[in-house]
Design an enzyme around this catalytic site. Structure first.
Site, mmCIF file in Angstrom:
data_model
loop_
_atom_site.group_PDB
_atom_site.id
_atom_site.type_symbol
_atom_site.label_atom_id
_atom_site.label_comp_id
_atom_site.label_asym_id
_atom_site.label_seq_id
_atom_site.Cartn_x
_atom_site.Cartn_y
_atom_site.Cartn_z
ATOM 1 N N HIS A 9 50.968 58.273 54.596
ATOM 2 C CA HIS A 9 51.580 57.126 54.932
ATOM 3 C C HIS A 9 52.960 56.907 55.334
ATOM 4 O O HIS A 9 53.818 56.964 54.443
ATOM 5 C CB HIS A 9 51.275 56.215 54.028
ATOM 6 C CG HIS A 9 49.953 55.802 53.651
ATOM 7 N ND1 HIS A 9 49.263 54.589 54.497
ATOM 8 C CD2 HIS A 9 49.000 56.357 52.889
ATOM 9 C CE1 HIS A 9 47.911 54.825 53.985
ATOM 10 N NE2 HIS A 9 47.629 55.617 53.289
ATOM 11 N N GLU A 61 54.843 54.690 56.438
ATOM 12 C CA GLU A 61 55.501 53.648 55.997
ATOM 13 C C GLU A 61 55.798 53.526 54.615
ATOM 14 O O GLU A 61 56.563 52.729 53.978
ATOM 15 C CB GLU A 61 54.533 52.465 56.377
ATOM 16 C CG GLU A 61 53.510 52.248 55.436
ATOM 17 C CD GLU A 61 52.283 53.146 55.765
ATOM 18 O OE1 GLU A 61 52.332 53.944 56.411
ATOM 19 O OE2 GLU A 61 51.262 52.826 55.167
ATOM 20 N N CYS A 113 46.397 57.442 58.367
ATOM 21 C CA CYS A 113 45.288 57.456 57.355
ATOM 22 C C CYS A 113 43.948 57.388 57.811
ATOM 23 O O CYS A 113 43.439 58.068 58.581
ATOM 24 C CB CYS A 113 45.792 56.732 56.180
ATOM 25 S SG CYS A 113 45.046 57.296 54.603
#
Lengths: 255, 193
Positions: free
Chosen positions: B175, B177, B77
């Site tokens: 993202h 994750e 990001c």
């Protein structure tokens, strides 16, 4: 536009998921981790966890369960409840939350929005607005977590949405209070007018009772997502069925 | 394998650390230049503002270390944006590892800013663990220039790079994750590359 988001909202009280009707009469709806995993596995795009006891009890939300959720979940989640300052927001983000949602404290001190956005970015600042239909428009209610404390904020919903966006909010969750928990459909006209008034994402909340309610709010407004609680908790609507139905209606979904 | 997670003190290291732990890694959260240089993999996460993050990199004396790394480095990001030359966000000079600038997204009807949510990927590199049409989770108001380093992109008013790669440096605008199974495939591929 990205796919429209389906967002289960989980009210948390004493580390358990609960659900009330029109913000009252909460009953147990399951273990927090079980529910988080269930919704993740069913294809929820995002989750919102609202610590409903925090604000009325004058405390910040419980970081213990925020960390537990962050560890097991691989979709974004927002936490809300009792976040009153920059440091309590920072603590939630450090514990692994992707976004924090603020409601009454932002009404008390609107500068808070900019303070958090400046340090952590607008993308993590969600403003929850409890909006009540009144003569001539919609008004923002404050302290709705406790029926005894709830009161008018003295602001109209449109003005507050615009101000929040201008101060650096990255998203608005619009709770249409009269619709909450009664399953008669989203307040589409109100969602549409708020979504048109700001250039940040707006999430519709309050009133989902049938597949068609989600379809209508997505087809008739530019809501980025639709939030619901009881229809998912009570298993009246299964998220895979809902997303498949909406995709067939031509609405972009992550399947 | 050792993974260093660069701590700029601007929050939200938790979710990246926990994602790496789900793959059995034990990331070392550090802002120490020697520890970063010695790691097998380096992750540069980041939320918040470019100016603040670059100020932190300068205050910690990390710019030279980061630029000279030869092991695989992944910016996530804002961490990816910092790899570029400069960002419009606060007119900030960045690390200059990847050619190009970072510009603000323009909002339009039905396309609010921040770009927040799950967008479909166009994938031009078969070796990054991602497939054409994968949905991944974005949350950003600024985006990097499309260029030769772009390996996957998403449409949001313009084609925005979702994955970039140049030599040992990679970046993810989304993202991983928080991007479910697709994000896990990407992270797994990067960790095992």
């Amino acid at each position: 536009m990205p796919s429209r988001r389906i967002i289960p909202c989980l009210d948390v009280k004493d580390g358990r998921i609960v659900k009330g009707v029109r913000f009252r009469d909460h009953r147990d709806a399951g273990d927090i981790i079980d529910q988080a995993l269930r919704y993740r596995n069913e294809g929820a795009d995002e989750l919102v966890f609202y610590d409903i006891g925090a604000s009325p009890e004058g405390r910040s939300l419980d970081l213990e369960w925020v960390g537990r959720i962050a560890r097991i979940i691989d979709i974004p989640f927002t936490v809300a409840g009792g976040i009153r300052n920059r440091d309590s927001a920072a603590a939630c983000l450090d514990a692994g939350a992707d976004k924090i949602s603020i409601n009454s404290p932002a009404l008390e001190r609107p500068e808070l929005i900019g303070e958090i956005a400046r340090d952590f970015g607008s993308q993590c600042v969600v403003i929850g607005i409890d909006s009540m239909a009144v003569e001539g428009g919609h008004a923002v209610k404050q302290y709705t977590g406790s029926p005894d404390a709830a009161r008018d904020s003295g602001r109209t919903t449109l003005d507050w949405a615009r101000e929040a966006a201008a101060r650096g909010a990255g998203e608005i969750v619009l709770n249409c209070m009269l619709r909450d928990g009664v399953r008669q459909g989203y307040d589409i006209n109100h969602v549409r007018e708020v979504a048109e008034a700001v250039d940040i994402p707006v999430i519709a909340s309050g009133g989902a009772g049938a597949l068609e309610h989600f379809r209508d709010v997505f087809l008739l407004s530019s809501a980025s997502g639709a939030l619901a609680a009881s229809v998912f908790h009570d298993r009246l609507i299964a998220i895979p069925d809902l997303k498949e139905f909406l995709a067939k209606c031509g609405i972009e979904m992550r399947l | 394998m050792s993974v260093a997670l660069v701590d700029l003190g601007c929050g939200n290291l938790g979710s990246v650390a926990m994602a790496l732990e789900r793959f059995g890694e034990t990331p070392l959260v550090t802002s120490n230049p020697e520890q970063i240089a010695a790691a097998d993999r380096v992750v540069l996460p980041g939320v918040g503002a470019a100016g603040y993050a670059m100020d932190r990199i300068d205050a910690l004396g990390l710019a030279g270390t980061l630029k000279s790394l030869r092991q695989p480095v992944l910016g996530i990001c804002l961490g990816m944006q910092l790899l570029f030359e400069a960002s419009e966000e606060g007119e900030t000079a960045c690390l200059g590892i990847i050619p190009g600038r970072v510009r603000r997204l323009e909002s339009s009807k039905g396309r609010p800013v921040p770009h927040m949510g799950w967008s479909r990927l166009k994938v031009s590199d078969p070796n990054i663990g991602l497939r054409e049409g994968d949905y991944v989770y974005f949350a950003h108001s600024f985006a990097c220039d499309f260029g030769p380093a772009t390996r996957a992109s998403a449409e949001y008013g313009r084609d925005i790079p979702a994955i970039i790669s140049l030599q040992n440096f990679s970046g993810a605008q989304f993202h991983p994750e928080r991007s479910g199974e697709a994000g896990a495939r990407f992270l797994q591929a990067w960790l095992s590359a």
